[in-house]
Design an enzyme around this catalytic site. Sequence first.
Site, mmCIF file in Angstrom:
data_model
loop_
_atom_site.group_PDB
_atom_site.id
_atom_site.type_symbol
_atom_site.label_atom_id
_atom_site.label_comp_id
_atom_site.label_asym_id
_atom_site.label_seq_id
_atom_site.Cartn_x
_atom_site.Cartn_y
_atom_site.Cartn_z
ATOM 1 N N ARG A 70 2.026 -8.292 4.530
ATOM 2 C CA ARG A 70 2.694 -7.004 4.262
ATOM 3 C C ARG A 70 4.217 -7.122 4.297
ATOM 4 N NH1 ARG A 70 0.664 -1.782 4.377
ATOM 5 N NH2 ARG A 70 -1.123 -2.803 3.387
ATOM 6 N N ARG B 246 -10.915 -2.449 -1.527
ATOM 7 C CA ARG B 246 -10.506 -3.753 -0.985
ATOM 8 C C ARG B 246 -11.565 -4.269 -0.013
ATOM 9 N NH1 ARG B 246 -5.092 -2.085 1.882
ATOM 10 N NH2 ARG B 246 -6.564 -0.486 2.545
ATOM 11 N N HIS C 161 -3.553 1.981 12.332
ATOM 12 C CA HIS C 161 -2.984 1.325 11.131
ATOM 13 C C HIS C 161 -3.432 -0.139 11.163
ATOM 14 C CE1 HIS C 161 -0.343 0.567 7.853
ATOM 15 N NE2 HIS C 161 0.838 0.658 8.436
ATOM 16 N N LYS D 134 -14.009 7.325 17.609
ATOM 17 C CA LYS D 134 -13.513 6.847 16.306
ATOM 18 C C LYS D 134 -13.979 5.422 16.123
ATOM 19 C CE LYS D 134 -10.567 9.736 14.156
ATOM 20 N NZ LYS D 134 -9.230 10.026 13.667
ATOM 21 N N ASP E 48 -9.830 -3.234 6.881
ATOM 22 C CA ASP E 48 -9.742 -3.858 8.208
ATOM 23 C C ASP E 48 -11.115 -4.194 8.784
ATOM 24 O OD1 ASP E 48 -6.906 -3.838 8.538
ATOM 25 O OD2 ASP E 48 -7.041 -1.669 8.705
ATOM 26 N N MET F 194 -13.566 1.959 14.631
ATOM 27 C CA MET F 194 -12.418 1.244 14.074
ATOM 28 C C MET F 194 -12.802 0.511 12.790
ATOM 29 S SD MET F 194 -9.745 1.840 15.747
ATOM 30 C CE MET F 194 -9.962 3.429 16.438
ATOM 31 N N GLY F 195 -11.887 0.579 11.815
ATOM 32 C CA GLY F 195 -12.166 -0.047 10.518
ATOM 33 C C GLY F 195 -12.893 0.888 9.564
ATOM 34 N N PHE F 196 -13.042 2.157 9.978
ATOM 35 C CA PHE F 196 -13.670 3.153 9.097
ATOM 36 C C PHE F 196 -12.692 4.287 8.824
ATOM 37 C CE2 PHE F 196 -17.378 0.978 10.622
ATOM 38 C CZ PHE F 196 -18.244 1.004 9.521
ATOM 39 N N HIS G 276 -10.099 6.527 5.953
ATOM 40 C CA HIS G 276 -8.786 6.259 5.367
ATOM 41 C C HIS G 276 -8.171 7.569 4.929
ATOM 42 C CE1 HIS G 276 -5.674 4.524 2.804
ATOM 43 N NE2 HIS G 276 -5.847 3.443 3.537
ATOM 44 N N ARG H 102 15.483 12.595 5.870
ATOM 45 C CA ARG H 102 15.714 13.431 7.049
ATOM 46 C C ARG H 102 15.008 14.767 6.823
ATOM 47 N NH1 ARG H 102 16.114 17.314 10.708
ATOM 48 N NH2 ARG H 102 17.831 17.108 12.188
ATOM 49 N N HIS I 262 0.830 -1.211 0.000
ATOM 50 C CA HIS I 262 0.000 0.000 0.000
ATOM 51 C C HIS I 262 0.858 1.252 0.000
ATOM 52 C CE1 HIS I 262 -4.284 1.317 1.281
ATOM 53 N NE2 HIS I 262 -4.231 1.013 0.007
HETATM 54 N N1 COA Z 1 -14.680 7.171 13.060
HETATM 55 C C1 COA Z 1 -15.277 8.366 13.315
HETATM 56 N N2 COA Z 1 -14.905 9.496 12.707
HETATM 57 C C2 COA Z 1 -13.896 9.413 11.828
HETATM 58 C C3 COA Z 1 -13.261 8.215 11.517
HETATM 59 C C4 COA Z 1 -13.683 7.060 12.174
HETATM 60 N N3 COA Z 1 -13.096 5.882 11.942
HETATM 61 N N4 COA Z 1 -12.307 8.437 10.598
HETATM 62 C C5 COA Z 1 -12.335 9.743 10.330
HETATM 63 N N5 COA Z 1 -13.298 10.327 11.073
HETATM 64 C C6 COA Z 1 -13.651 11.740 11.076
HETATM 65 C C7 COA Z 1 -12.659 12.509 11.933
HETATM 66 O O1 COA Z 1 -13.058 12.545 13.273
HETATM 67 C C8 COA Z 1 -12.670 13.864 11.279
HETATM 68 O O2 COA Z 1 -13.813 14.532 11.691
HETATM 69 P P1 COA Z 1 -13.764 16.117 12.005
HETATM 70 O O3 COA Z 1 -13.386 16.762 10.698
HETATM 71 O O4 COA Z 1 -15.141 16.420 12.465
HETATM 72 O O5 COA Z 1 -12.720 16.292 13.046
HETATM 73 C C9 COA Z 1 -12.848 13.529 9.792
HETATM 74 O O6 COA Z 1 -13.500 12.259 9.750
HETATM 75 C C10 COA Z 1 -11.533 13.448 9.047
HETATM 76 O O7 COA Z 1 -10.740 12.474 9.672
HETATM 77 P P2 COA Z 1 -9.192 12.566 9.963
HETATM 78 O O8 COA Z 1 -8.929 12.028 11.322
HETATM 79 O O9 COA Z 1 -8.657 13.905 9.619
HETATM 80 O O10 COA Z 1 -8.660 11.588 8.875
HETATM 81 P P3 COA Z 1 -7.209 11.017 8.817
HETATM 82 O O11 COA Z 1 -6.852 10.994 7.393
HETATM 83 O O12 COA Z 1 -6.260 11.679 9.740
HETATM 84 O O13 COA Z 1 -7.465 9.576 9.447
HETATM 85 C C11 COA Z 1 -7.590 7.353 9.853
HETATM 86 C C12 COA Z 1 -7.421 8.415 8.780
HETATM 87 C C13 COA Z 1 -7.477 5.998 9.178
HETATM 88 C C14 COA Z 1 -6.451 7.480 10.883
HETATM 89 C C15 COA Z 1 -8.944 7.528 10.547
HETATM 90 O O14 COA Z 1 -9.961 7.408 9.586
HETATM 91 C C16 COA Z 1 -9.144 6.543 11.680
HETATM 92 O O15 COA Z 1 -8.683 6.781 12.798
HETATM 93 N N6 COA Z 1 -9.828 5.400 11.403
HETATM 94 C C17 COA Z 1 -10.010 4.376 12.413
HETATM 95 C C18 COA Z 1 -8.806 3.459 12.465
HETATM 96 C C19 COA Z 1 -8.671 2.601 11.234
HETATM 97 O O16 COA Z 1 -9.629 1.996 10.787
HETATM 98 N N7 COA Z 1 -7.448 2.536 10.718
HETATM 99 C C20 COA Z 1 -7.125 1.694 9.583
HETATM 100 C C21 COA Z 1 -6.813 2.511 8.391
HETATM 101 S S1 COA Z 1 -6.572 1.509 6.967
#
Ligand code: COA
Length: 381
Positions: free
Chosen positions: A347, A278, A226, A263, A322, A265-267, A269, A366, A191
Amino acid sequence: MAAKGGLEGITAGDTAICSVEQGALIYRGYEIADLAAHATFEEVAFLLLIGHQPSGDELDQFRAELVAERPIPQQVTDYLRSAGPMLKSGTAVPMDVLRTAVSLLGNLDPQSQDISADANLAKSKRLTAKMPTIIGQMQNVIDGRDLVEPATGGDATLGHAANLLYLMTGQKPSAARTRVMDVSLILYAEHDYNASTFTSRVIAATMSDMHGAVTGAIAALKGSLHGGANEAAMKMLKEVMVYEAEHHEVQGWMDTAFAEKRKLMGFGHRVYKNGDHRAGILHKLGREVAEEVGPEMVRLFDIGEQVQTIMSEQKGIFPNVDYPCGMTYFSMGIPVPQYTSIFVASRITGWCAHVMEQHANNRLIRPIANYIGPNDLTWNG
Ligand code: COA
């Protein structure tokens, strides 16, 4: 000017291994839906590590090399046994044990300090081959079972996915289960500059070694933002199932989660803001497993789908891979604490490909920081 938080939107380097865009995930030119439908994990591993689609002979040789490299050194087996109490007490989780086992493999590898292209490829194959053995034997230690075929690291007639399931349970999996595991490994293999792969490249860019880079990558993958999200998603769904059993609906659970700004989990990206394709591929296969297993697993998928619908309709946030992975592995009876370790068994190929690419055309990674601390302080007041 400081970069956006989390380096969002920053192109941090070139790669010929993978392209990640909304709706298109490409491994060395091949789209993931094509690979998931038509390739095996071993073929994808060859593609990532060696760079092209294998011929029949190349694939036979590659498979034979992986099978030959499955056994793990006695010192690693001894370490896995000694880790039993740590896993039981909770001071360590499987990803921590896997990380230490990989580091130990490096200590024992005759080519550990050699970062030439040939040595790196040989170590990549060894690491890929041994990962299911470590995970499987660790699970046997956790379950208090005898190790499954420790001399050979499994059954030579089984491929990577089937052998992983066999080593973890002592049972040979059905062709259908094998295919589901194989597809999940294909989906997880690579990825681009995700957090763990970027970690491996930062380590490699100091001219450090393959095992060190992979050890660091495992630590990065463990986190719930992650790779750890597949375990976290399943834990969350268990909570929703308990709520649903009592209230016969899930909206109330979701309302509370939204009110608490939790947050899910699994939502979500960082790149796939409109959905991770996927997820759809794995969800379909996972539901088929659930239907074969019985009503309780179908209920899990039904509830999971309700959560998904509410999340997309009310928040515009979609599941990543996920999310169905958690439900799929659960339906297959795999212990939740091993889901992220299984992610590693896949991975590892992407990480190794990136370490080789980094070493082949290296420049130290760096960046600089935007200092926001105080100035003008004096030590003696
Ligand atoms: N549940 C609830 N809200 C979520 C969310 C989730 N899983 N993912 C994003 N959001 C919301 C954020 O709270 C944010 O809201 P706001 O603008 O009101 O503050 C908005 O969506 C944007 O999210 P942001 O945190 O800026 O996105 P990011 O690019 O930094 O985060 C992840 C990406 C993957 C870290 C994030 O979606 C997340 O924490 N997901 C849950 C963990 C997960 O499934 N990880 C596996 C990734 S493959």
